[in-house]
Enzyme design. Structure first.
Site, short mmCIF file in Angstrom:
data_model
loop_
_atom_site.label_atom_id
_atom_site.label_comp_id
_atom_site.label_asym_id
_atom_site.label_seq_id
_atom_site.Cartn_x
_atom_site.Cartn_y
_atom_site.Cartn_z
N ALA A 2 0.81 -1.21 0.00
CA ALA A 2 0.00 0.00 0.00
C ALA A 2 0.85 1.26 0.00
O ALA A 2 0.56 2.21 -0.74
CB ALA A 2 -0.93 -0.01 1.22
N GLU B 85 -13.00 -1.43 16.50
CA GLU B 85 -11.97 -2.37 16.93
C GLU B 85 -11.39 -1.92 18.27
O GLU B 85 -11.67 -0.81 18.74
CB GLU B 85 -10.87 -2.48 15.87
N HIS C 268 -0.34 -9.80 17.80
CA HIS C 268 -1.79 -9.84 17.66
C HIS C 268 -2.34 -10.89 18.61
O HIS C 268 -1.81 -12.00 18.68
CB HIS C 268 -2.20 -10.17 16.23
N ARG D 49 -4.33 -4.02 21.98
CA ARG D 49 -3.79 -5.34 21.67
C ARG D 49 -2.73 -5.81 22.66
O ARG D 49 -2.65 -7.00 22.95
CB ARG D 49 -3.20 -5.33 20.26
N HIS E 261 2.73 -9.57 15.00
CA HIS E 261 1.79 -9.04 14.01
C HIS E 261 2.26 -7.75 13.33
O HIS E 261 1.95 -7.53 12.17
CB HIS E 261 0.44 -8.79 14.68
N SER F 142 -2.52 1.18 10.62
CA SER F 142 -1.34 0.83 9.82
C SER F 142 -1.56 1.06 8.33
O SER F 142 -0.72 1.68 7.66
CB SER F 142 -0.93 -0.63 10.07
#
Length: 539
Positions: A18, A116, A248, A295, A356, A396
């Site tokens: 990305a 989340e 994660h 997390r 993660h 992210s």
């Protein structure tokens, strides 16, 4: 020894995820761009991202709320000006992606937003539970169609081309100084031919991803071996906050499938973490936010319960929700689990924490600039100040779009400051041979990942870190000797980078004498009053 041939490209981008493709599409409006991908063009972390992209789009949500949530998750180590910059550019990033054709989920005519862990509002824009794949498809389609972008898959970057590779006798600076050196491109191995090529450009962008494969359990793809971080360090760039490795909380526990991530959104939509022995929901004992805690807290809680009770895994259960609701929200995870004999609408999912995300990386400013002239870093290989001591969920991908765009625009604005590359030495293979000891690479890789998991994992101690540092020193000596005598292969390049990255992680962890965010040391359980970055300076 011959000279390296100048390429026809203005800007070189290492990485086709990305961040790299976002930069490429902006740059290509004015410049010729070469994108090097390790393996397939879709082999990076972007395509694996399930959850989504965080942006303030909901009525009642504010930029200040998103900034606050990010900094709470980051345990105060975030650089506020960076957080503000990214959060305020998030809605525009979503609009650009929608214009590229990303089919974001909608409900009642508006974007469907999920929630989340760590977020105080629903602000996660998504495409079912496969957002990264959909985003990457749109970006790669646009890049393939652009006449100024050349895509080269199966290229493994070895080292950055710097002033020490010049043929005009330009001397090295010696020790690091604030003025830095200069990056002119990269030496890379073409896996299809086995030949090393030299790619030169006026500016180079590292968009090479993180270092998840330093650990035995990771949700990262096979190629996440810290290449950009290691190359930048060897070239003379500072690296920051490498001790903050995000684990994660919920990776599928399966002896055959070791990297299937169960998205954060399963907990965001009501999933509970349960002890498999009693069915007890244990997260409320650790944090009032329960399963919606950040997390690091959830991962440490699971790790604690697994070690306390001698378990292999805990359960993630969303079977109390309507089956159609679960299938609709998580179609890809549902189908994948069904192939493994797990029906998440009727039974719990066995999960364990796994590495993660790499929150640290090459130190950059708000334009993505590193210490080396002409060298930028964006995405997971960089340390921008956005994530601090712990990345907030779905920030992210957002960072990739905002910083990919920012770096590209900075390069275009400063184009006249970039000199053409000088004469550079070609890759020299005159004193090496093919290896007949490939088992050395496999053995070292296995050993490294295992002791990094055991000694430098979710919970650390001074003694464990000391043991890891000792092992890394021995293995680096062995691998450097091997590297100097044998022709490079993809596995050797990756192992060399993994060891360098592991060394940086351990050095950073030993330098932090507190517990903060993702870094928890039993010998320093308290958090110090002042939050300070760990900045490593190359010799």
């Amino acid at each position: 020894m011959g000279l390296a041939t100048l390429t026809e490209y203005d800007v070189l981008i290492i990485g086709s995820g990305a961040a790299g493709l976002t930069a490429a599409l902006v740059l290509a409006e004015q410049r010729k761009v070469l994108v090097l991908a390790k393996g397939a063009l879709d082999g990076g972390s972007t395509s694996w991202a399930q959850g989504g992209i965080a942006a303030v789009l909901d009525e009642g949500d504010t930029f200040e709320d998103h900034i606050r949530d990010t900094m709470i998750a980051g345990a105060g180590l975030n650089r506020r000006e960076t957080v503000e910059f990214v959060v305020e550019h998030a809605p525009e990033a979503i609009r650009r992606l929608a214009a590229l054709g990303v089919p974001f989920n909608h409900e009642a005519g508006a974007l469907h937003l999920t929630r989340e862990g760590g977020h105080s509002h629903r602000r996660i824009v998504h495409v079912d539970d496969a957002t990264g794949f959909a985003v990457h498809e749109a970006l790669i389609t646009a890049a393939r169609a652009h006449p100024n972008i050349t895509l080269r898959p199966n290229m493994v970057a070895i080292d950055l081309v710097t002033d020490r590779h010049r043929t005009d006798g330009h001397a090295d600076r010696g020790r690091w100084d604030k003025s830095g050196g200069q990056a002119w491109g990269v030496y890379a191995l073409d896996e299809t031919t086995g030949k090393v090529e030299c790619f030169l450009a006026r500016s180079t962008i590292l968009a090479s991803g993180g270092a998840g494969r330093t650990y035995v359990f990771s949700t990262a793809p096979r190629g996440a071996t810290g290449d950009g971080i290691a190359m930048a360090w060897r070239a003379g760039a500072r690296v920051s906050n490498m001790e903050f490795m995000q684990f994660h909380p919920t990776c599928l526990y399966n002896l055959e499938v070791k990297n299937l991530l169960i998205t954060e959104a399963v907990r965001g939509e009501g999933g509970h973490l349960l002890l498999p022995t009693t069915g007890e929901r244990f997260m409320p004992r650790f944090d009032p936010r329960a399963e919606l805690a950040p997390r690091d807290i959830v991962a440490r809680a699971i790790d604690h319960e697994i070690k306390r009770l001698g378990l292999d895994y805990v359960h993630l259960d969303i079977s109390h929700k309507d089956p159609e609701f679960v299938r609709h929200h998580f179609p890809n995870i549902y189908e994948r689990l069904m192939t493994l004999g797990i029906d998440m609408t009727r039974q719990p999912i066995p999960v364990v924490p796994a590495q993660h995300y790499t929150c640290g990386g090459v130190l950059i400013d708000q334009a993505g600039r590193t210490d080396l002239g002409g060298l930028y870093a964006v995405g997971e290989c960089s340390e921008s100040g956005l994530h601090g001591a712990n990345r907030l969920a779905s920030n992210s991908l957002l960072e990739c779009f905002v910083f990919g765009d920012a770096a590209a625009r900075d390069i275009l604005a400063r184009w006249d400051d970039f000199a053409p590359p000088p004469a550079i030495r070609a890759w020299d293979e005159s004193r090496v041979t093919d290896s007949d000891e490939e088992v050395v690479i496999k053995q070292t890789w296995t050993e490294l990942r295992r002791f990094m998991w055991n000694y430098v994992g979710i919970v650390r101690t001074n003694k464990r870190l000391e043991r890891a540092a000792h092992r890394i020193k021995l293995l680096k000596n062995e691998v450097n000797e091997y590297y100097g005598n044998f022709r490079v292969t993809a596995d050797l390049i990756e192992l060399r980078n993994l060891l360098q990255t592991a060394d940086l992680i351990v050095k950073s962890a030993r330098a932090r004498r507190e517990s903060r965010g993702l870094h928890y040391n039993e010998d320093y359980p308290a958090t110090l009053p002042a939050a300070r970055d760990t900045v490593l300076v190359p010799n």
